[in-house]
Design an enzyme around this catalytic site. Structure first.
Site, PDB file in Angstrom:
ATOM      1  CG  MET A 161       2.884  10.222  24.820  1.00 28.22           C
ATOM      2  SD  MET A 161       3.312   8.883  25.933  1.00 28.22           S
ATOM      3  CE  MET A 161       1.726   8.584  26.716  1.00 28.22           C
ATOM      4  N   GLY A 162       5.982  12.469  26.594  1.00 27.33           N
ATOM      5  CA  GLY A 162       7.327  12.618  26.053  1.00 27.33           C
ATOM      6  C   GLY A 162       8.066  11.296  26.119  1.00 27.33           C
ATOM      7  NE  ARG A 163      14.370  11.900  23.923  1.00 28.91           N
ATOM      8  CZ  ARG A 163      14.670  13.184  23.866  1.00 28.91           C
ATOM      9  NH1 ARG A 163      14.385  13.969  24.888  1.00 28.91           N
ATOM     10  NH2 ARG A 163      15.238  13.701  22.787  1.00 28.91           N
ATOM     11  CB  ILE A 164       9.731   9.964  31.037  1.00 31.80           C
ATOM     12  CG1 ILE A 164      11.184  10.454  31.096  1.00 31.80           C
ATOM     13  CG2 ILE A 164       9.388   9.174  32.303  1.00 31.80           C
ATOM     14  CD1 ILE A 164      11.453  11.471  32.190  1.00 31.80           C
ATOM     15  CB  THR A 242       8.306  11.014  38.575  1.00 28.25           C
ATOM     16  OG1 THR A 242       7.638  10.665  37.347  1.00 28.25           O
ATOM     17  CG2 THR A 242       7.958   9.990  39.637  1.00 28.25           C
ATOM     18  NE  ARG A 244      12.602  19.741  36.985  1.00 24.83           N
ATOM     19  CZ  ARG A 244      13.227  18.607  36.742  1.00 24.83           C
ATOM     20  NH1 ARG A 244      12.732  17.475  37.209  1.00 24.83           N
ATOM     21  NH2 ARG A 244      14.341  18.592  36.033  1.00 24.83           N
ATOM     22  CD  GLU A 273      12.619  18.903  44.570  1.00 27.11           C
ATOM     23  OE1 GLU A 273      13.791  18.833  44.140  1.00 27.11           O
ATOM     24  OE2 GLU A 273      11.652  18.353  44.011  1.00 27.11           O
ATOM     25  CG  HIS A 292      14.265  15.509  42.520  1.00 25.07           C
ATOM     26  ND1 HIS A 292      13.966  16.832  42.275  1.00 25.07           N
ATOM     27  CD2 HIS A 292      14.382  14.927  41.300  1.00 25.07           C
ATOM     28  CE1 HIS A 292      13.920  17.038  40.967  1.00 25.07           C
ATOM     29  NE2 HIS A 292      14.172  15.891  40.357  1.00 25.07           N
TER      30      HIS A 292
END
Length: 334
Positions: A161-164, A242, A244, A273, A292
């Site tokens: 639960m960060g900014r995104i 979404t 890493r 990747e 990505h």
């Protein structure tokens, strides 16, 4: 050096960036740029170029490890055009008194958009349906043809639960979703303001209809979601990553999807990747895979490039950059 002549800091940029942002750097620094836009710089070239520069402007595609940093005898700052920095050995940089910077904040909303788009694509089987039409299989309307999962009123579980994560909550609220979250440290202030509920990771996996991975990649989160965790999820559950690659064990995920232990997965990031075209996950109709593109809007990518330039220039001019990953290397005056 001739009397009165001040040498500009030397900078190497590992990929072509917008011309106006390149100009900002060139006004202050002596700049060399790897001229390709879609081809990563070869390691051998980077090893040569880093030897004389004061600053390095790089992308996630470059591995900035201890052996490379040892070659940068004059290197003072590595400016990463990304929020994440698992491509950089932060401990090695700190030991060598090299500042590392990143570009958080500017891609929050854009990445949240893409995360919710993947959620919708997988739930409603959009990619599979498009291919069904394009391949000429659509012969008639049928009651259960390509029927998917409901989003409105479903339970969304957010891991990290960060900014995104906070931005994703706002989108999910528009679909009247129940929102639960897991974070290393609970955030009771957000529970009240956003109307979300904390769960342990196991509880979240068992309860959620959609599990969205948004936690940073660290040694602790590597393979955070593996066989055991996937088996806790419901057969109708959908996994979205979404954050890493490496947080979700891809072999275990393939088995869970192939055996229909979970309903579907939407992935924008992978451990390797670019993802090889023969990767087993690409054989599955219930896996949506993207290259990505979480932050890939023109506005956001330009802002990321600009912030990376600002970080770089600030430090090379004796100022504190807006975003420092290892601020312990800063001198007290900064």
């Amino acid at each position: 050096m001739k009397r009165g002549i001040i040498l500009k800091p030397r900078v190497f940029i590992t990929r072509k960036i917008p011309e106006d942002i390149l100009t900002l750097i060139e006004e202050v620094c002596e700049v060399k740029v790897w001229p390709e836009e879609d081809t990563p710089i070869p390691r051998s070239v980077l090893e040569q170029e880093i030897r004389e520069v004061d600053g390095l402007y790089c992308l996630l595609t470059e591995t900035i490890d201890a052996s490379l940093l040892d070659l940068g005898k004059n290197l003072k700052v590595v400016s990463n055009m990304a929020v994440g920095y698992n491509n950089i050995d932060i401990e090695a940089a700190t030991q060598r008194n090299i500042l590392v910077t990143n570009t958080p904040g500017v891609l929050t909303e854009t990445t949240a958009d893409l995360t919710f788009a993947l959620l919708m694509m997988t739930a409603r089987r959009m990619e599979e349906s498009s291919q069904y039409l394009r391949q000429g299989h659509w012969k008639t309307w049928s009651p259960m043809l390509l029927a998917g999962q409901d989003i409105f009123g479903a339970t969304l579980g957010i891991v990290g639960m960060g900014r995104i994560g906070e931005a994703l909550v706002k989108r999910a609220k528009g679909f009247d979703m129940k929102i639960i979250y897991y974070n290393r440290t609970p955030k009771p202030e957000l529970e009240e303001s956003l109307g979300i509920e904390y769960r342990s990771l196991d509880e979240l996996l068992q309860e959620a209809d959609f599990v969205c991975i948004l936690t940073p990649y660290t040694p602790e989160t590597r393979n955070l979601i593996g066989k055991r965790e996937l088996e806790l999820m419901k057969p109708t559950s959908i996994l979205i990553n979404t954050a890493r690659g490496g947080i979700v064990n891809e072999e275990d995920l393939y088995e869970a999807l192939a055996q229909q232990k979970i309903y579907a997965a939407g992935l924008d990031v992978f451990e390797q990747e670019p993802l090889p075209t023969d990767h087993p996950l690409l054989t599955l109709t219930n896996c949506v895979a993207l290259p990505h593109i979480g932050s890939a809007t023109v506005k956001t990518r330009r802002e990321m490039a600009r912030l990376a330039a600002q970080n770089l220039l600030a430090y090379l001019q004796g100022q504190r950059p807006p975003h420092c990953v290892n601020p312990s290397v800063l001198t007290p005056k900064l």
